[in-house]
Structure formats: C-alpha cells, structure tokens
Motif scaffolding. Structure first.
Motif, mmCIF file in Angstrom:
data_model
loop_
_atom_site.group_PDB
_atom_site.id
_atom_site.type_symbol
_atom_site.label_atom_id
_atom_site.label_comp_id
_atom_site.label_asym_id
_atom_site.label_seq_id
_atom_site.Cartn_x
_atom_site.Cartn_y
_atom_site.Cartn_z
ATOM 1 N N ASP A 1 -7.478 -1.898 -3.686
ATOM 2 C CA ASP A 1 -7.004 -2.240 -2.104
ATOM 3 C C ASP A 1 -7.728 -2.834 -1.192
ATOM 4 O O ASP A 1 -8.374 -1.825 -0.442
ATOM 5 N N THR B 1 -9.817 2.559 -1.371
ATOM 6 C CA THR B 1 -9.695 0.907 -0.414
ATOM 7 C C THR B 1 -11.103 1.214 0.044
ATOM 8 O O THR B 1 -12.019 1.042 0.169
ATOM 9 N N SER C 1 0.666 -1.618 -0.043
ATOM 10 C CA SER C 1 0.246 -0.220 -0.254
ATOM 11 C C SER C 1 0.959 1.056 0.281
ATOM 12 O O SER C 1 0.480 2.273 -0.637
ATOM 13 N N SER D 1 -14.041 4.633 -0.962
ATOM 14 C CA SER D 1 -13.824 4.342 0.311
ATOM 15 C C SER D 1 -14.900 2.975 0.023
ATOM 16 O O SER D 1 -15.751 3.531 0.552
ATOM 17 N N VAL E 1 -5.683 6.576 4.884
ATOM 18 C CA VAL E 1 -4.661 6.812 3.682
ATOM 19 C C VAL E 1 -4.869 7.947 3.829
ATOM 20 O O VAL E 1 -2.927 8.550 3.584
#
Length: 455
Positions: free
Chosen positions: A175, A127, A107, A153, A135
């Motif tokens: 991610d 994410t 990441s 998100s 983050v």
C-alpha cells in the motif's frame, strides 16, 4: 560502466517504442508516451534478471496432465463478496491489483481482510504512504483484531522482498505501488518505469514463493488503474472499488481475472466499523417511493452468477435546442440513440424534438442488452406522463427490426423478482417459464408494439 537503455511506453495500451513520438502508432492516442529506463546491460554469463518470472526457475518440460494442482488450493478471505469477485477465493502465487478513487475504502477493506487472515496464516502488511501509528489508529477505530498481523513501513522493493523471505508470509499487501521504488531504476517513485519495475519484481517474488500479493493502485484523472496500462498485463486480477462520496455503498468489480469471471459484482456498505458486505444487493437499489412516478420501471440484470434488481429512470422533455440531448448515466449513450430510433420506427413514438435523459439508480453500470425493453418502456412512460405499476418488472433485448429477443437466465430473473414481491412481468416470449410462477403474472411479447400494448 554500461550505458542504461531507455524505451518509451504508451500509458493507454502499453506499446513500447525506441524513440519518443507525439502519437502512439498502436492505439492512435496523443501525448501518452513516457520514458522508461531499462537499466544497464548485464553480463550475459550472469544469472538472467527475469529468470523464473512465472514461478518456475527450472526449464524442465512437463506434460500438462502431469501438473499437480493439489498444492494450489484456494482459501477464503473471510468476505463472501470479495471471494465471489475473485472467483472463489485467493489462489497461492497470484498477484491482485486493487484500484479506486481516494476515499473509496481500498486500505480499509484490505486491512480488515489481513486482520482476519493473520489469525490463521502468516500475513504481512507493507505501508508506504502511512505511518504504522496511522494504520494502528484505523484498526483500533474499526475494532479489528490486530494481535497477529505483522506490519512494515518501507518503500524499497529490495527491503520488502528481504523481509518477506525471512517471515515467509502467505499474503502480502503493498500500500501502495506508486510509492515503491527500486535502487537500480534511476527515475523517481511513481513514474512509469518505477511502477512497472517494482510491480514486476514483486509479482515475480509472489509467484516463486507461492504467496498472495495485493497491490494498491491509485487512479488517474480519467479513472485508469494505477497509471500505466502495462501494469494490468503483469498481474493476475485487477479489481476496481467504486463509489461516490455522497453514498455509503461501494461496488467491487473485476476488470481482469485469470481465475474466475470478470462480470462478478460485490457490494459493500461503508459503516463506522468499516466495509460490511451486503448480502442482498437488490434491496439497496429498490428504495422507491410510496407513490408511482412516470418514467420509472424495475429491471433485472445478471451480474456474474446472480440476478440483480435495479430501477431505471427516464425523463423526456421538450427540447429548446437544434440538437436534442441524449444523456445516459449507467448505460451506453450510443445504444440509447439506437433504441430511440427503433422506438420511432416500430413503436410510432417520435422523440426527435425531445431531450431524453436516462439514469440507472444506485450508480450501477449496466453493460448487457437485457435492459433494452425496460429503457424504452421508461421512455414511453415519461413521454406520456403515465406512471407504470410499481409491482411491474421488465427485461428483454430489442432488435433493430423491433423484435424482442430472449436473454440468458430468464427464469432465474423472474424468480428473483417474485421473491421481492413483484406481481407482473413483461418478458420475451422465449423466457416465459413453462410452469407458472406463484403470485406473478408473466406476459410474453415478441414485438415492441406488443410490449407497448401490454402497458
């Protein structure tokens, strides 16, 4: 309502079966089949679900020579080490799987790249494991320019594709792929079916829109990338970020690459400001002591497009067991046993009652045969308890009949060792340069006995 179909996919080789069985008949692995829901049967008159998977929805036939390559230029990630592993940069429409153990820096590396790319092109970071605040804290700690990077998100693949269709980013990071899910797949996020369908849908979106897709994948207990092996068949490039928790260096290696070589190696250093590329990897693998010690020698391996100097260590000790141990870290254990037999037959050194331990310093994995001669000389040095000169460099392949075979890029390896101050080299006769190398004595050998006499 149509009944959903199921299949059973092997996590090791990706083979699928109509019913569950204890052993995979393709790779002979046990207890590796997992259930995958294929979804309900759709109306054949409707648009096919996988239409245009490779990025071309039309069925127009074209000649290969007429395909235009000008609209797919590579562009840099801002990191030379990553560009080298990728084969020269990012290719539009490609999907890249980034794997590694927790804490390896996946990441962190991708966040650095995205902040750099967002200054010039649209970029989207999705994410699903961390909140946006987490983050943002990492970006602030690393001192990154986060003014232009767009964050999302979300764990729904349909929602991600909808947002990406509106923003039209050129680079997307997911991610991670383990937390993504699709509504039409009934299993839980992280299962084989969810990971497989989510990756397929995201890859199809990337190829149709021409954006670069990064997928972050976790590793299982045995180190396999992103769980099911079938995921590696869908993507274009599979990268593995490796590094032990007690070392600040990380190595990035490609296991699959449709746009470049798979034997390239990138080296990074984990600092407080993030991952920083190492311009001269040989310097970090040659941190030797001031005094020479038995069983240690430097060899030159070829990683992709550049030579790399690494140190190999050997320890030979009297065995107190019926079966002496043969342990190799960073090398093939079967090749170690074979080379010890060659050493006994053609070098006159018997190690049948000795434990032999071999290690490549720095955590480098040596896969080529050019390390054979260096390994045997390190074993002989440890067995005789006599240190080799610190300015000695060795490489060469050893055959079963005791001959020393030449290896590719021999002259480039010798020049690289001369740049680092090595004064003497033992190499195959076929790799001895025609012109003398300034400041270095090159000894060419054709038999193992000649190499032992040259010590």
């Amino acid at each position: 309502m149509a009944k959903a179909k199921t299949a059973y996919v092997c996590n090791e080789c990706g083979a699928d079966f109509t019913k569950w069985q204890g052993q995979c008949s393709a790779c002979r692995a046990w207890n590796t089949l997992s259930e995958v829901r294929l979804g309900a049967v759709q109306n054949t008159a409707a648009k096919p679900r996988y239409d245009g998977y490779a990025g071309q929805a039309s069925q127009r036939v074209m000649r290969l020579a007429d395909v235009d390559l000008a609209d797919m230029p590579r562009f840099s990630t801002g990191t030379e080490e990553l560009d080298r592993v990728l084969g020269g940069g990012l290719v539009p429409g490609s999907s890249i799987l980034m794997g590694g153990h927790p804490g390896a820096g996946k990441s962190t590396l991708l966040l650095q790249i995205m902040c750099y790319l967002a200054e010039n092109i649209p970029a989207l970071y999705v994410t699903g494991e961390e909140s946006l605040q987490q983050v943002a804290m990492r970006a602030h700690r690393l001192g990154l320019k986060a003014e232009h990077l767009k964050m999302l998100s979300e764990t729904s693949v349909e929602a991600v594709c909808q947002v990406a269709s509106e923003l039209k980013p050129r680079v997307i990071v997911i991610d991670s792929i383990q937390v993504m899910h699709m509504a039409e797949v009934q299993s839980a996020p992280g299962s084989v079916s969810q990971v497989r369908e989510s990756a397929a849908d995201l890859t199809r979106f990337a190829k149709q829109t021409g954006c670069v897709l990064f997928l972050v994948g976790h590793v299982t207990k045995d180190g396999s990338l992103a769980g099911p092996k079938v995921l590696e068949h869908m993507i274009d490039c599979s990268l593995q970020l490796e590094g032990s928790s007690d070392s600040r260096f990380r190595t990035l290696r490609s296991h699959k690459n449709r746009f470049g070589a798979v034997n390239e190696l990138g080296v990074f250093a984990m600092l407080e400001t993030g991952l920083r590329e190492v311009k001269n990897p040989s310097s970090i693998f040659l941190n030797r002591g001031e005094t020479a010690s038995p069983g240690s020698v430097v060899m030159v391996v070829w990683e992709g497009t550049r030579p790399l100097l690494v140190e190999i260590q050997a320890l030979v000790d009297q065995s107190h067991m019926n079966n002496p141990r043969r342990v190799a870290v960073g090398l093939d254990s079967n090749r170690l046993a074979m080379l010890l037999a060659v050493l006994h037959r053609h070098g006159g050194l018997h190690t049948g009652d000795q434990d032999v331990f071999v290690n490549v310093v720095g955590g480098v994995k040596v896969l080529e045969t050019s390390a054979d001669l260096a390994l045997l000389l390190a074993v002989v040095s440890s067995y005789r308890d006599r240190a080799l000169p610190q300015d000695l460099m060795v490489f060469g392949e050893v055959g079963l009949s005791g001959e020393i075979r030449p290896v590719p890029n021999g002259q480039e390896r010798i020049r690289e060792a001369a740049k680092h101050g090595f004064k003497r080299a033992i190499v195959p006769k076929g790799n001895v340069p025609k012109d003398a190398v300034k400041g270095m004595e090159v000894v060419g050998v054709s038999r193992l006995a000649e190499a032992l006499d040259a010590l």
